[in-house]
Design a protein around this motif. Structure first.
Motif, PDB file in Angstrom:
ATOM      1  N   ARG A 533     -22.095  -1.485  25.964  1.00  0.00           N
ATOM      2  CA  ARG A 533     -21.205  -0.624  25.641  1.00  0.00           C
ATOM      3  C   ARG A 533     -21.519  -0.254  24.081  1.00  0.00           C
ATOM      4  O   ARG A 533     -21.338   1.006  23.755  1.00  0.00           O
ATOM      5  N   ILE A 536     -24.018   2.289  23.301  1.00  0.00           N
ATOM      6  CA  ILE A 536     -23.507   3.742  23.427  1.00  0.00           C
ATOM      7  C   ILE A 536     -22.627   3.954  22.328  1.00  0.00           C
ATOM      8  O   ILE A 536     -22.827   5.183  21.794  1.00  0.00           O
ATOM      9  N   ALA A 557     -25.793  13.954  28.054  1.00  0.00           N
ATOM     10  CA  ALA A 557     -25.581  12.656  29.281  1.00  0.00           C
ATOM     11  C   ALA A 557     -25.499  13.163  30.625  1.00  0.00           C
ATOM     12  O   ALA A 557     -25.040  13.824  30.764  1.00  0.00           O
ATOM     13  N   TRP A 618     -29.036   8.972  28.524  1.00  0.00           N
ATOM     14  CA  TRP A 618     -28.089   9.178  27.261  1.00  0.00           C
ATOM     15  C   TRP A 618     -29.092   9.615  26.264  1.00  0.00           C
ATOM     16  O   TRP A 618     -30.261   9.120  26.053  1.00  0.00           O
ATOM     17  N   ALA A 640     -20.710   5.136  33.293  1.00  0.00           N
ATOM     18  CA  ALA A 640     -19.922   5.240  32.365  1.00  0.00           C
ATOM     19  C   ALA A 640     -18.458   4.900  32.934  1.00  0.00           C
ATOM     20  O   ALA A 640     -17.521   5.457  32.764  1.00  0.00           O
TER      21      ALA A 640
END
Length: 733
Positions: A533, A536, A557, A618, A640
């Protein structure tokens, strides 16, 4: 599609003008309100509505359209058995936890029931139309209508020899307990009159699972009949001495989710018990076909213990998913043209020696355009290679006939150290995974079941090979499962590398899973629920900073689902900072794009077509216009979603190798953004529209079916053949 070196898709539309009504939904109104999110369940049903729309796509062969109809039925069944069952369970337990879009479980289940009924009606309308077209093409699906004498005689023989010995009529009266109806089970209730005394009798026939859902009737013209219609038209054989006054067909779905108890002492034993419990889960859907007798309906309602269940009535076919059997009809002209995946030429240039090819340079292959056999060969060669001393492998879904399992067993039998992380919490594959685990253990494989609370969803292989005086680690990462069947229809990436830093990180990953040794630091990989997490977020925050400093800032993405509220809010913040964000989200998307002051810089599209888009990517611009060589590019096993980021073991892999970087960003990701023929655009109100006609249409599936990959094609271009290069003009993605 044009085949010159440069393809221009400058007119590709992906955004829609916002209406005046939608313009009123400004950032101040939405930034802190639940309305900034779409409902997860309704978004999933919108995805299945797009799948269902493919059943009417005139560009598809007839049997492929039927297949999409069948898939939509299977999808809705699973959705009801898991997601809606979970909502019903919350309502029964009086849990009033509010979803991110502000709905209570009671409100959510009411909305989903309404939408499911609408989709079921659409399914029946499509089936009615397809049935006519199938008949025109020489494929009849018959019901009660009479056939010629020869076929009638065959049907009678088939019923007497293959069906009647298996089924068991049961009288429904105080002397006979109401029978158990299995999940997804179909039954027929017969209203009879005993001729001897004119007494009314009700009988039930449950259709055993091993019987075929549809029966193919021999003959030059193809004809099929559902198993329930076959039973009904032979009721006189079942009930001699009775007259048949009427019948009704029904089907049930049960709660099929398995909840893990934190204090489970033996995970294997717990799952074996839980699988048995699931078969007897609460009924959450009752489907009734035709003019169902009111007294028979009351009987089912009372005996099945319906609580918060959905009752659906239809004049058409129940169990739409069963139509997949008819798709097997041998009519190639009514199906997609067969496609044979390529084997990576880079590896063929090394005489098939995969380790030699990886040592030379990292490789990425894209399934199903390139054969999944390369992944199997990776493990097969490791199993046979006397210099390979250890293999570590995660297994989430491996299928029923798995060459992966066979390779691991062979390696263990050759005396290698083999570790398999078998995930028992793979929904609907729990029983198969228990079987694989047992076989692996008998062969001497060290089987690990991972965490009690978290699923191990990472798709990773690690092979340690003795080379000279040292050891080299070879790794494989997949965005999809080690499943040879789904690899034929799911688009996924397989990345092979011998990078020492990545090899060390994979070792840390397996130690985390097998020994709960949490890595304090990793050199390359991001692992959830530890650091994925935050990686990202760092990428998003970096683009926000670039936008504030006047540099190009963009995020691309590709995901299956986007539901995590904190991540969505982070993307909203990036949009507000001026970051251009383009998302390809196949399924659930809770982000609301195109809202002025909140998300006007975010575009979302969904791609539905011959193959199921499944890989997760991503890409962060990193100070230059996308696509560019400096962009930060990652592939991952994680969607996600909060569960993937916080409650699963997932892996995110940075792509540094130039050739692999170009393939993932400039080919795979860009082709998804440029597609016009299979794309649906998400609008601020939650609706989706197909991309309309454009001057330069582009089909990403066709592109990859006809062009070799960058990473796997080796020296194949030396012959002078040119692969069309994808490009875009700014502001027209």
């Amino acid at each position: 599609m044009k085949t010159e070196d440069m393809l221009d898709f400058s007119e590709t539309p992906t955004r829609r003008d916002i209406t005046e009504e939608q313009e009123t939904m400004v950032a101040d109104d939405l930034a802190t309100q639940p309305a900034r999110f779409f409902n997860r369940e309704l978004s999933w049903l919108a995805f299945n509505e797009r799948v269902l729309a493919e059943a009417t796509n005139p560009n598809y062969p007839l049997l492929e359209r039927l297949r999409f109809l069948s898939i939509s039925g299977s999808n809705i069944d699973e959705f009801l058995m898991v997601r809606v069952a979970g909502l019903a369970g919350q309502v029964r337990r009086q849990i009033e936890e509010i979803s991110i879009d502000g709905l209570t479980p009671s409100q959510a289940i009411a909305s989903t029931h309404e939408k499911v009924i609408q989709l079921e009606q659409i399914q029946q309308e499509i089936w009615t139309g397809l049935k006519v077209q199938l008949a025109e093409a020489g494929i009849r699906v018959v019901g009660e209508e009479r056939l010629d004498a020869e076929r009638e005689a065959w049907l009678r023989r088939y019923f007497l020899e293959h069906v009647m010995p298996v089924i068991t009529p049961q009288a429904i009266d105080p002397a006979h307990p109401f029978p158990f109806v299995a999940n997804q089970g179909i039954g027929v209730l017969f209203a009879l009159t005993r001729q001897a005394d004119e007494a009314p009798v009700m009988e039930m026939v449950l259709i055993p699972g091993p019987l075929p859902r549809f029966v193919r009737i021999p003959g030059e013209e193809a004809a099929w009949i559902s198993i329930e219609d076959l039973i009904c038209r032979n009721a006189d054989e079942l009930f001699p001495g009775f007259s048949v006054d009427g019948h009704g067909v029904f089907r049930i779905l049960r709660d099929s989710d398995i909840e893990i108890e934190e204090d489970a002492e033996d995970l294997v034993r717990y799952y074996r018990t839980a699988i048995q419990r699931r078969r007897r889960g609460l009924v959450i859907v009752l489907q009734l076909q035709g003019a169902f007798d009111p007294s028979a309906e009351d009987l089912l309602r009372n005996q099945l213990g319906l609580d918060k269940a959905l009752i659906m009535k239809t004049e058409g076919l129940i169990g739409i998913s069963g139509l997949s059997a008819i798709c097997d009809e041998d009519r190639p002209e009514l199906k997609f043209e067969p496609y044979s995946p390529r084997y990576p030429e880079r590896i063929l240039e090394h005489d098939g020696e995969i380790f030699a090819a990886i040592r030379e340079k990292d490789i990425v292959v894209q399934h199903p355009y390139e054969s999944f056999e390369v992944v199997i060969d990776f493990l097969r060669q490791a199993a046979r290679d006397p210099d390979v001393i250890a293999i570590k492998q995660t297994l989430y879904r491996a299928g029923k006939q798995s060459a992966i399992i066979s390779a691991l067993i062979y390696a263990a039998e050759q005396g290698k150290s083999v570790t398999a992380v078998v995930e028992l919490k793979a929904r609907f594959d729990e029983e198969q995974n228990l079987l694989w685990a047992s076989q692996l253990e008998r062969a001497g494989v060290q089987v690990i079941y991972g965490f009690v609370d978290w699923k191990t969803h990472a798709k990773t292989s690690m092979i340690v090979r003795r080379e000279g005086e040292s050891y080299r680690t070879y790794c494989h990462f997949g965005t999809g499962n080690y499943h040879p069947i789904t690899a034929r229809i799911y688009t996924d990436l397989s990345y092979f590398t011998a990078d020492p830093a990545i090899g060390r990180d994979v070792g840390r990953l397996f130690n985390f899973i097998t020994g709960y040794v949490e890595p304090k630091v990793t050199e390359c990989l991001s692992i959830s629920p530890i650091s994925l997490r935050s990686t990202i977020y760092e990428g998003i925050d970096g683009e926000i900073e670039n936008a504030r400093n006047g540099k190009p800032a963009a995020i691309w993405a590709k995901l299956n689902s986007l539901t995590d509220p904190d991540l969505i809010d982070r993307l909203y913040a990036a949009s507000q900072a001026g970051v251009d964000i383009d998302l390809v989200v196949r399924g659930i998307c809770c982000l609301r794009p195109g809202i002025e002051g909140l998300s006007e810089n975010i575009a979302v599209k969904s791609i539905i077509g011959r193959f199921l888009e499944h890989c997760r990517i991503w890409a962060f611009a990193n100070g230059e216009e996308l696509p560019n060589r400096k962009a930060k590019v990652y592939i991952t096993s994680a969607d996600a979603m909060s569960r993937n980021l916080d409650r699963r073991v997932e892996v995110m892999v940075p792509i540094a190798n130039k050739t692999v970087h170009d393939q993932v960003l400039d080919q795979v990701m860009l082709a998804n953004l440029l597609d016009t023929e299979q794309s649906w655009v998400l609008h601020p109100d939650g609706s989706y529209d197909r991309v309309g006609e454009v001057d330069n249409p582009f089909n990403l599936h066709r592109y990859f079916m006809t062009n070799p990959s960058l990473s796997g094609r080796g020296a194949s271009l030396a012959s002078g053949r040119k692969v069309p290069k994808l490009s875009l003009r700014r502001g027209n993605i």
